[in-house]
Scaffold this motif. Structure first.
Motif, PDB file in Angstrom:
ATOM      1  N   VAL A  32     -21.744  10.793 -50.283  1.00 43.80           N
ATOM      2  CA  VAL A  32     -20.459  10.641 -51.021  1.00 43.80           C
ATOM      3  C   VAL A  32     -20.072   9.278 -51.339  1.00 43.80           C
TER       4      VAL A  32
ATOM      5  N   ALA B 129     -13.886   9.675 -52.839  1.00 44.26           N
ATOM      6  CA  ALA B 129     -12.741  10.386 -52.029  1.00 44.26           C
ATOM      7  C   ALA B 129     -11.495  10.323 -52.655  1.00 44.26           C
TER       8      ALA B 129
ATOM      9  N   LEU C 114     -11.149  13.578 -55.604  1.00 45.64           N
ATOM     10  CA  LEU C 114     -11.100  14.065 -54.284  1.00 45.64           C
ATOM     11  C   LEU C 114      -8.954  14.159 -53.865  1.00 45.64           C
TER      12      LEU C 114
ATOM     13  N   LEU D 106     -13.443  18.489 -47.242  1.00 48.50           N
ATOM     14  CA  LEU D 106     -14.974  18.644 -47.817  1.00 48.50           C
ATOM     15  C   LEU D 106     -16.298  18.753 -46.920  1.00 48.50           C
TER      16      LEU D 106
ATOM     17  N   VAL E 258     -21.942  13.449 -45.060  1.00 46.28           N
ATOM     18  CA  VAL E 258     -22.054  12.709 -46.381  1.00 46.28           C
ATOM     19  C   VAL E 258     -21.932  11.329 -46.966  1.00 46.28           C
TER      20      VAL E 258
ATOM     21  N   ALA F  15     -18.793   6.194 -46.443  1.00 44.99           N
ATOM     22  CA  ALA F  15     -17.821   7.760 -47.397  1.00 44.99           C
ATOM     23  C   ALA F  15     -16.346   8.197 -46.520  1.00 44.99           C
ATOM     24  N   HIS F  16     -17.880   8.596 -45.272  1.00 46.50           N
ATOM     25  CA  HIS F  16     -16.382   9.235 -43.927  1.00 46.50           C
ATOM     26  C   HIS F  16     -15.752   8.091 -43.530  1.00 46.50           C
TER      27      HIS F  16
ATOM     28  N   LEU G 244     -12.834   8.774 -47.090  1.00 45.51           N
ATOM     29  CA  LEU G 244     -12.339   9.848 -47.144  1.00 45.51           C
ATOM     30  C   LEU G 244     -11.396  10.400 -45.938  1.00 45.51           C
ATOM     31  N   SER G 245     -11.450   9.594 -45.219  1.00 47.41           N
ATOM     32  CA  SER G 245     -10.632   9.705 -43.461  1.00 47.41           C
ATOM     33  C   SER G 245      -9.407   9.129 -43.938  1.00 47.41           C
TER      34      SER G 245
ATOM     35  N   ASN H 167      -8.494   8.790 -46.829  1.00 52.95           N
ATOM     36  CA  ASN H 167      -7.457   9.671 -47.663  1.00 52.95           C
ATOM     37  C   ASN H 167      -7.267  11.053 -47.309  1.00 52.95           C
TER      38      ASN H 167
ATOM     39  N   ILE I  47      -8.502  13.108 -45.304  1.00 54.73           N
ATOM     40  CA  ILE I  47      -9.718  14.119 -46.508  1.00 54.73           C
ATOM     41  C   ILE I  47     -10.598  14.582 -45.180  1.00 54.73           C
TER      42      ILE I  47
ATOM     43  N   ILE J 290     -13.768  16.547 -42.622  1.00 52.13           N
ATOM     44  CA  ILE J 290     -15.043  16.306 -43.049  1.00 52.13           C
ATOM     45  C   ILE J 290     -16.021  18.187 -42.264  1.00 52.13           C
TER      46      ILE J 290
END
Ligand SMILES: N[C@@H](CC(=O)c1ccccc1NC=O)C(=O)O
Ligand SMILES: [Zn+2]
Ligand SMILES: [Zn+2]
Length: 207
Positions: free
Chosen positions: A125, A130, A133, A141, A148, A158-159, A162-163, A165, A167, A169
């Motif tokens: 990702v 992120a 998304l 996700l 990811v 990506a981890h 995402l976190s 934002n 999101i 996993i």
């Protein structure tokens, strides 16, 4: 009413785990013959085995642990999208898909074909994805991949993105038979109080 479909990897001896991580093991440690009344099993496994979720503590010492995760993230409406043959999951790959207002997004790549063998490389990702998304409302996700991020990544961009934002996993799903569309998802973590991650039994039901 549609039936629930299991999208979890079976947990068994010899299953693929992250290189160097604890192998999965289950044994009857107190057999019927000894106890006189019951078989009692004993598990040893990494929290990142098979189909599992990551808690932020996995990649951030200050991150929250499994017990503190909001269980509402892991049950409810989910959208499955199909991205076959991609080498990355970025803005370019996501833009053609309609993900507006999707809280739980599940991506089928079909990249990890033989789940008995840990893959050499995976689509990852892109951190910028992120943000896209999150703008669309994604909070969870899920993917049919063991991570990811690229497998040799130490920074885990990506981890972290995402976190950052908000999101969460879900990794290691089995989506071979799952078509694009709207489903209900349940993939609850175990209440491991100190956990950095947890195996889940993930299931989908077509809406
Ligand atoms: N980030 C991966 C796991 C991971 O990175 C990992 C899992 C077990 C042992 C070592 C790992 N990473 C080491 O660099 C995951 O979230 O499942
Ligand atoms: Zn993990
Ligand atoms: Zn992960």
């Amino acid at each position: 009413m549609n039936k629930w479909i299991d999208i979890s990897q079976p947990l068994s001896k010899g299953m693929a785990v992250w290189p160097g991580d604890t192998p999965f093991s289950y044994e009857v440690s107190w057999p019927y013959e000894e106890s006189g009344s019951v078989n009692v099993g004993k598990l040893e496994m990494s929290t990142h085995t098979g189909t599992h979720i990551d808690a932020p503590f996995h990649f951030d010492n200050e991150g929250i642990k499994v017990i503190d995760l909001d269980i509402n993230l892991y049950i409810g409406e989910a959208e499955v999208i199909y991205l076959p043959g991609v080498s990355k999951i970025g803005i370019e790959e996501l833009t053609p898909k309609s993900i507006k207002g999707v809280t739980r997004l599940i991506i089928r790549t079909d990249h990890w074909k033989d789940k008995r063998v840990f893959p050499e490389s995976i689509p990852y990702v892109e951190p910028e994805a992120a943000v896209l998304l999150a703008e669309n409302g994604v909070r969870l996700l899920g993917l049919d991949l063991p991570s990811v991020d690229q497998l040799d990544s130490k920074e885990l961009p990506a981890h972290h993105m995402l976190s950052k934002n908000s999101i969460h996993i879900l990794e290691g799903l089995v989506l071979d038979e799952i078509e694009e569309g709207r489903y209900e998802l349940a993939a609850l973590p175990l209440p491991i109080t100190e956990g950095d991650g947890s195996p889940v039994r993930a299931v989908l039901r077509k809406k």
